[in-house]
Design a protein around this motif. Structure first.
Motif, short mmCIF file in Angstrom:
data_model
loop_
_atom_site.label_atom_id
_atom_site.label_comp_id
_atom_site.label_asym_id
_atom_site.label_seq_id
_atom_site.Cartn_x
_atom_site.Cartn_y
_atom_site.Cartn_z
N LEU A 1 -14.93 -39.61 14.07
CA LEU A 1 -15.35 -38.70 13.64
C LEU A 1 -16.49 -37.36 13.62
O LEU A 1 -16.66 -36.38 13.86
CB LEU A 1 -13.85 -37.50 12.81
CG LEU A 1 -12.28 -37.76 14.15
CD1 LEU A 1 -11.52 -37.29 13.38
CD2 LEU A 1 -12.87 -37.94 15.07
N ALA A 2 -16.55 -37.84 12.56
CA ALA A 2 -17.79 -37.32 11.80
C ALA A 2 -19.17 -37.32 13.15
O ALA A 2 -19.53 -36.08 12.99
CB ALA A 2 -18.37 -37.77 10.65
N GLY A 3 -19.67 -38.62 12.59
CA GLY A 3 -20.33 -39.04 13.68
C GLY A 3 -20.05 -37.61 15.46
O GLY A 3 -21.31 -36.84 16.08
N THR A 4 -18.50 -38.00 15.86
CA THR A 4 -18.70 -36.72 16.92
C THR A 4 -18.90 -35.68 16.13
O THR A 4 -19.71 -34.56 17.48
CB THR A 4 -17.50 -36.75 17.38
OG1 THR A 4 -16.75 -38.42 17.62
CG2 THR A 4 -16.33 -36.26 18.97
N ALA A 5 -18.14 -35.20 15.87
CA ALA A 5 -18.74 -33.32 15.07
C ALA A 5 -20.35 -33.14 15.15
O ALA A 5 -20.98 -32.17 15.42
CB ALA A 5 -17.91 -33.21 13.88
N ARG A 6 -21.33 -34.50 14.82
CA ARG A 6 -22.58 -33.81 14.89
C ARG A 6 -23.02 -33.63 16.54
O ARG A 6 -24.36 -33.29 16.23
CB ARG A 6 -23.43 -34.92 14.01
CG ARG A 6 -23.00 -34.75 12.62
CD ARG A 6 -23.74 -36.14 11.78
NE ARG A 6 -23.75 -37.63 11.53
CZ ARG A 6 -23.02 -38.13 11.43
NH1 ARG A 6 -22.43 -37.42 10.00
NH2 ARG A 6 -22.74 -39.59 11.87
N VAL A 7 -22.91 -34.41 16.76
CA VAL A 7 -23.01 -34.57 18.32
C VAL A 7 -22.76 -32.70 19.23
O VAL A 7 -23.65 -32.59 19.72
CB VAL A 7 -22.74 -35.76 19.31
CG1 VAL A 7 -22.37 -35.56 20.30
CG2 VAL A 7 -23.02 -37.20 18.76
N LEU A 8 -21.77 -32.77 18.67
CA LEU A 8 -20.42 -31.26 19.26
C LEU A 8 -21.63 -30.36 19.03
O LEU A 8 -21.49 -29.29 19.11
CB LEU A 8 -19.16 -31.75 19.40
CG LEU A 8 -18.40 -32.74 20.28
CD1 LEU A 8 -16.83 -32.39 19.94
CD2 LEU A 8 -18.70 -32.36 21.77
N LEU A 9 -21.97 -30.24 17.99
CA LEU A 9 -22.60 -28.82 17.14
C LEU A 9 -23.31 -28.42 17.70
O LEU A 9 -23.11 -26.99 18.08
CB LEU A 9 -23.13 -29.57 15.72
CG LEU A 9 -23.67 -28.26 14.69
CD1 LEU A 9 -22.49 -28.00 14.53
CD2 LEU A 9 -24.23 -28.76 13.67
N PRO A 10 -24.34 -28.98 18.91
CA PRO A 10 -24.97 -27.92 19.80
C PRO A 10 -24.17 -27.34 20.35
O PRO A 10 -24.96 -26.50 21.83
CB PRO A 10 -26.05 -28.66 20.78
CG PRO A 10 -26.07 -30.28 19.00
CD PRO A 10 -24.97 -29.56 18.29
N HIS A 11 -22.70 -27.66 20.41
CA HIS A 11 -22.23 -27.25 21.95
C HIS A 11 -20.88 -25.85 21.49
O HIS A 11 -20.47 -26.92 21.91
CB HIS A 11 -21.33 -28.71 23.51
CG HIS A 11 -22.59 -29.41 22.98
ND1 HIS A 11 -23.03 -29.36 24.54
CD2 HIS A 11 -23.01 -30.49 22.48
CE1 HIS A 11 -23.91 -29.75 24.63
NE2 HIS A 11 -24.05 -31.26 23.48
N ARG A 12 -21.23 -25.88 19.96
CA ARG A 12 -20.21 -25.03 19.64
C ARG A 12 -19.10 -23.99 20.18
O ARG A 12 -18.66 -23.29 20.40
CB ARG A 12 -20.51 -24.54 18.07
CG ARG A 12 -21.46 -23.83 17.89
CD ARG A 12 -21.67 -23.73 16.29
NE ARG A 12 -22.98 -22.81 16.30
CZ ARG A 12 -24.34 -23.59 16.05
NH1 ARG A 12 -24.74 -25.19 16.49
NH2 ARG A 12 -25.72 -22.79 16.02
N ARG A 13 -20.26 -23.41 21.10
CA ARG A 13 -19.85 -22.58 22.20
C ARG A 13 -18.43 -22.88 23.68
O ARG A 13 -18.40 -21.88 24.24
CB ARG A 13 -21.00 -21.37 22.63
CG ARG A 13 -21.85 -20.72 21.50
CD ARG A 13 -22.87 -19.98 22.24
NE ARG A 13 -23.82 -19.44 21.03
CZ ARG A 13 -23.29 -19.04 20.16
NH1 ARG A 13 -22.03 -17.39 20.75
NH2 ARG A 13 -23.99 -17.38 19.44
N ALA A 14 -18.81 -24.13 23.95
CA ALA A 14 -18.21 -24.37 24.86
C ALA A 14 -16.74 -24.12 24.70
O ALA A 14 -15.74 -24.16 23.02
CB ALA A 14 -18.24 -25.89 25.05
N SER A 15 -15.95 -24.18 25.51
CA SER A 15 -14.71 -24.69 25.61
C SER A 15 -13.91 -25.32 24.99
O SER A 15 -13.99 -26.27 24.60
CB SER A 15 -13.84 -23.95 26.53
OG SER A 15 -12.60 -24.04 26.54
#
Length: 503
Positions: free
Chosen positions: A473-487
């Protein structure tokens, strides 16, 4: 001074009665194999929201008469499968006939505390002693609780007091500490020194071998439902007990072989708890101990299992070439055993190693072999510990291979299949597959779907304690960080950020 006949008679142990085969139950199984019938039992349990860990070995024990009366969970399942019949119609004896005088006495008045090894004070009574319980371990036990799933009647009707101790210990604990208690009646002082332990144990018999096998099952079941983090520190106690029993020896060769197998399987189970909670060095040590036990006992099935887990650990620890070699050694040990499903799993372990080496051809060949072997179906030769290996696990392990190779779309496809196929009762695996799906979707460029899957994993973390899942989950969070404005992504990141961090 000679003892009177009355005294001698009262002190002499009652000779064990040979089990009487349960022919009625065997007739109900019909033409189905024990494995097929066990699968039907598990399906029936799910229909009534019951949880049993039934396999071919359990069915064999029932038919052989070793289990004269099932526990309450199995009773509900069997009566659901065969409506209109009673336990007696199914070939079992009444529960009251199995309890025995020792168990009834224990229910009326709990035995007083003594200085026996089971209740002896621990050598170290610190604030963070993982094997110490500060309350009476039997205080919360209700002998008449209809929901008690761990009834001693299905284990052994010859040692009533020991069986009752096993049940109450398993019912009162929420972690693998209970497994230590199941071996306790035979004299191992879990808090004592290693030098003192062998002197505390008498020669082992069938009851000890059975308790050891049951401890392995309970630890596996707890791990399947709750994950490894809350179990590992307490699981060393039953492992010490197991090897103390080996040191004590047994009068019969068959019992010695069961003790070797049981101790080796327990070492693998404890090693897996270390592995899944991120303690790779500890896991490597436990797996090596199991492998040594297998070699001493010349037990090919145990050797294959130890190499299987060693391969998995090597892959996770970043040693893919060792993962390939260990998987190949496991296949060599497993070929004479006659289990296609076991060889299928071992081929998947090899595929994981090839993926780590970025050898796509080698990985695909191993995956093809794994799928072909799996397609041959289950058989009676399948090991008991492989009960987790089904359609969901096959898809989940294939997803891990594609993920390692960087093929995120194929990885996400297989991870999604795994989540759909997984039995929801086994929460830990459901969380694992969903975490794999979230990570694959995030890396494949689908942040909204990844966040939705990540939120589902977060919902499961109240029941599951697994460092593996939290690391994913921590790895996924890092990947998603640039997309934090997405739904949905910001919700996932906020909830993930609020998670308590492991100490």
């Amino acid at each position: 001074m000679a003892s009177s006949p009355t005294t001698s008679s009262s002190q002499s142990p009652r000779p064990p009665r040979p089990p009487r085969p349960n022919l009625a139950f065997r007739r109900l199984r019909g033409q189905r194999s024990p494995g097929e019938f066990a699968a039907a039992v598990r399906r029936a349990a799910r229909e009534i929201d019951e949880r049993v860990s039934c396999d071919a070995r359990y069915i064999g024990r029932v038919e052989a008469g070793e289990i004269r009366c099932p526990n309450y969970a199995y009773e509900r399942v069997f009566l659901h499968m065969f409506p209109g019949r009673t336990l007696t119609d199914l070939g079992f004896v009444p529960r009251s006939a199995v309890r025995g005088r020792g168990a009834r006495t224990a229910e009326v008045a709990p035995a007083p505390r003594t200085t026996s090894p089971l209740s002896a004070p621990h050598e170290t009574d610190g604030a963070y002693e993982p094997y110490v319980t500060t309350h009476d371990p039997y205080a919360s036990y209700d002998p008449h609780d209809p929901h008690d799933p761990y009834d001693p009647h299905e284990i052994d009707d010859q040692n009533h007091e020991e069986s009752d101790v096993q049940r109450r210990a398993f019912m009162s604990g929420g972690t693998a500490t209970v497994a230590a208690a199941s071996l306790g009646p035979w004299g191992l002082a879990f808090g004592g020194t290693a030098e003192a332990a062998p002197r505390s144990v008498r020669r082992a018999g069938e009851a000890e071998a059975g308790a050891l096998e049951e401890a392995v099952r309970k630890i596996r079941l707890l791990d399947d439902r709750h994950g490894a983090d809350g179990l590992y520190r307490r699981a060393a106690a039953p492992l010490r007990a197991a090897y103390a029993l080996l040191d004590a020896g047994a009068a019969r060769q068959a019992t010695t072989e069961r003790l070797h197998t049981g101790a080796g399987e327990l070492a693998i189970s404890v090693g897996w708890l270390a592995h899944d909670s991120g303690r790779f060095d500890d896991a490597r040590s436990h797996y090596a101990e199991a492998l040594a036990t297998a070699r001493v006992a010349r037990d090919q099935a145990l050797e294959a299992h130890a190499f299987c887990n060693t391969s998995f650990l090597a892959r996770d620890a970043g040693r893919p070439r060792e993962a390939v070699r260990a998987a190949q050694a496991a296949q060599y040990a497993a070929r004479p055993l006659g289990s296609a499903r076991l060889l299928s799993l071992l081929a998947l372990r090899e595929a994981g190693g090839w993926a780590g080496l970025a050898d796509r051809t080698g990985c695909e060949q191993a995956l093809t072999r794994a799928q072909a072997l799996y397609g041959r179906g289950p058989c009676d030769a399948d090991p008991e510990w492989m009960s987790f290996y089904g359609d969901a696990e096959l898809a989940g392990l294939e997803a891990q291979c594609w993920s390692t190779l960087g093929d995120w779309q194929r990885a996400a496809h297989q991870a999604r299949r795994a989540t759909r196929l997984q039995d929801p009762h086994f929460t830990r695996n459901l969380a694992l597959y969903t975490a794999e799906l979230a990570d694959d979707l995030a890396r494949a460029g689908h942040p909204d779907e990844a966040a939705a899957a990540g939120l589902r994993v977060l919902d499961l973390l109240d029941e599951v304690q697994s460092s593996r899942v939290q690391t994913m989950l921590a790895g996924t969070a890092r990947v998603l960080l640039p997309h934090r404005r997405a739904s949905g992504v910001s919700d996932f990141l906020e909830r993930h950020r609020a998670l308590p961090r492991p100490a």
